[in-house]
Design an enzyme around this catalytic site. Structure first.
Site, PDB file in Angstrom:
ATOM      1  N   SER A 272       0.837  -1.199   0.000  1.00 21.97           N
ATOM      2  CA  SER A 272       0.000   0.000   0.000  1.00 21.97           C
ATOM      3  C   SER A 272       0.870   1.246   0.000  1.00 21.97           C
ATOM      4  O   SER A 272       2.089   1.188   0.148  1.00 21.97           O
ATOM      5  CB  SER A 272      -0.920   0.004   1.235  1.00 21.97           C
ATOM      6  OG  SER A 272      -0.164   0.284   2.404  1.00 21.97           O
TER       7      SER A 272
ATOM      8  N   SER B 284       0.836   3.736   2.208  1.00 27.03           N
ATOM      9  CA  SER B 284       0.811   4.441   3.491  1.00 27.03           C
ATOM     10  C   SER B 284       2.169   4.981   3.924  1.00 27.03           C
ATOM     11  O   SER B 284       2.241   5.853   4.784  1.00 27.03           O
ATOM     12  CB  SER B 284       0.267   3.518   4.590  1.00 27.03           C
ATOM     13  OG  SER B 284       1.187   2.474   4.882  1.00 27.03           O
TER      14      SER B 284
ATOM     15  N   LYS C 250       5.330   0.917   9.545  1.00 31.14           N
ATOM     16  CA  LYS C 250       5.117   2.332   9.840  1.00 31.14           C
ATOM     17  C   LYS C 250       6.408   2.908  10.429  1.00 31.14           C
ATOM     18  O   LYS C 250       7.363   2.191  10.715  1.00 31.14           O
ATOM     19  CB  LYS C 250       3.979   2.527  10.855  1.00 31.14           C
ATOM     20  CG  LYS C 250       2.653   1.886  10.477  1.00 31.14           C
ATOM     21  CD  LYS C 250       1.990   2.534   9.290  1.00 31.14           C
ATOM     22  CE  LYS C 250       0.684   1.832   8.929  1.00 31.14           C
ATOM     23  NZ  LYS C 250       0.072   2.347   7.687  1.00 31.14           N
TER      24      LYS C 250
ATOM     25  N   SER D 285      -3.067   6.737   5.925  1.00 33.56           N
ATOM     26  CA  SER D 285      -2.388   5.703   6.697  1.00 33.56           C
ATOM     27  C   SER D 285      -3.252   5.285   7.880  1.00 33.56           C
ATOM     28  O   SER D 285      -3.743   6.126   8.645  1.00 33.56           O
ATOM     29  CB  SER D 285      -1.034   6.224   7.209  1.00 33.56           C
ATOM     30  OG  SER D 285      -0.433   5.285   8.084  1.00 33.56           O
TER      31      SER D 285
END
Length: 279
Positions: free
Chosen positions: A87, A89, A144, A232
């Site tokens: 993705s 994010s 992250k 996100s």
């Protein structure tokens, strides 16, 4: 059954088959064949080792695959593990289709499957790009950036970020034009400099209003956010990452291939994630 569990089971089963045969069945097999060779008068074959013990096919496969499986298990569990970014994010730091290597010993050596730390080596630092097991669905891996450490107070107000009462420096650098599928092209690009964590690039959608909230990170937990701030799913929405959920630190891009765009980008291969620039 996830791949890590499957790898552990395959390694264990192949190792046990080889070991049991080595300790129990092979000596009996060789003794029987030796007696047969003596009965046929093949003493020379016995002495020269030419007597074939007719090793079962299952044992032959187990003996062949066990060292390979064991090597993969050790490397993947304790050294490096590959991941694919699915993705956007973490844009612009990581793009959809990036294949990355994750350092598994940065945050301590952990046993595979149960993820229990057995050798403490290092601790997460603010600014690290970390892979972890998503707290609400532990079989899914997330990636992250670590923003808040245990004991920190993190405040978000719109596009601005405060850590322990100090506003994090944010410098707008222009419009983002690097997304091949144009889903995020045109977002505002900026450089955010975390205290003790150094600068990194983020994306902001200034047309979308982010709310205001404050969190205090409990001991043994971490507060994480994606670099693509308005796109996100991170600690702002589901809470903190327990230390036991950490998998490792993302360190390098080893391949980029986005099937949706049919794009292979050799220029991203070998790039350190700590120093990745936006395209």
């Amino acid at each position: 059954m996830d791949f890590e569990l499957l790898l552990v089971v395959a390694t264990l089963v192949s190792g046990l088959i080889w070991l049991i045969d080595r300790l129990a069945f092979r000596p009996r097999r060789r003794a029987r064949l030796t007696n047969e060779a003596r009965a046929l008068g093949n003493e020379a074959g016995i002495e020269s080792g030419q007597v074939n013990d007719n090793e079962p096919l299952l044992v032959d496969y187990a003996k062949s695959f066990f060292p390979i499986l064991l090597a993969v298990l050790v490397i993947r569990s304790f050294l490096f593990e590959p991941f694919r970014i699915p993705s956007g994010s973490m844009m612009p730091t990581l793009l959809v289709g990036d294949f990355i290597l994750v350092n598994k010993y940065s945050y301590g050596l952990r046993l595979p499957v149960i993820n229990t730390k057995v050798v403490p080596i290092g601790e997460p630092a603010r600014g690290d790009v970390a892979v972890f097991r998503y707290p609400e669905q532990p079989e899914v891996d997330y990636i992250k950036r670590i923003i808040g450490l245990p004991g920190d107070t993190v405040r978000v107000d719109g596009q601005r970020l405060w850590i322990n009462g100090d506003e994090v420096d944010l410098e707008t650098t222009g419009r983002y034009e690097g997304d091949a599928n144009l889903k995020h092209a045109g977002l505002t690009q900026a450089i955010e400099t975390l205290p003790e964590g150094g600068p990194h690039q983020i994306l902001m959608d200034t047309d979308r209003r982010l709310g205001s909230a404050q969190w205090t990170v409990p001991e043994g937990h971490y507060f994480v956010m994606g670099d693509n701030r308005n796109h996100s799913n991170d600690s702002r929405f589901w809470g903190f990452v327990p230390e036991s959920n950490l998998v490792g630190k993302a360190v390098m891009i080893w391949l980029h291939w986005n099937w949706q765009d049919g794009g292979f980008d050799a220029g991203r291969i070998g790039r350190s994630i700590d120093t990745v620039d936006a395209d």
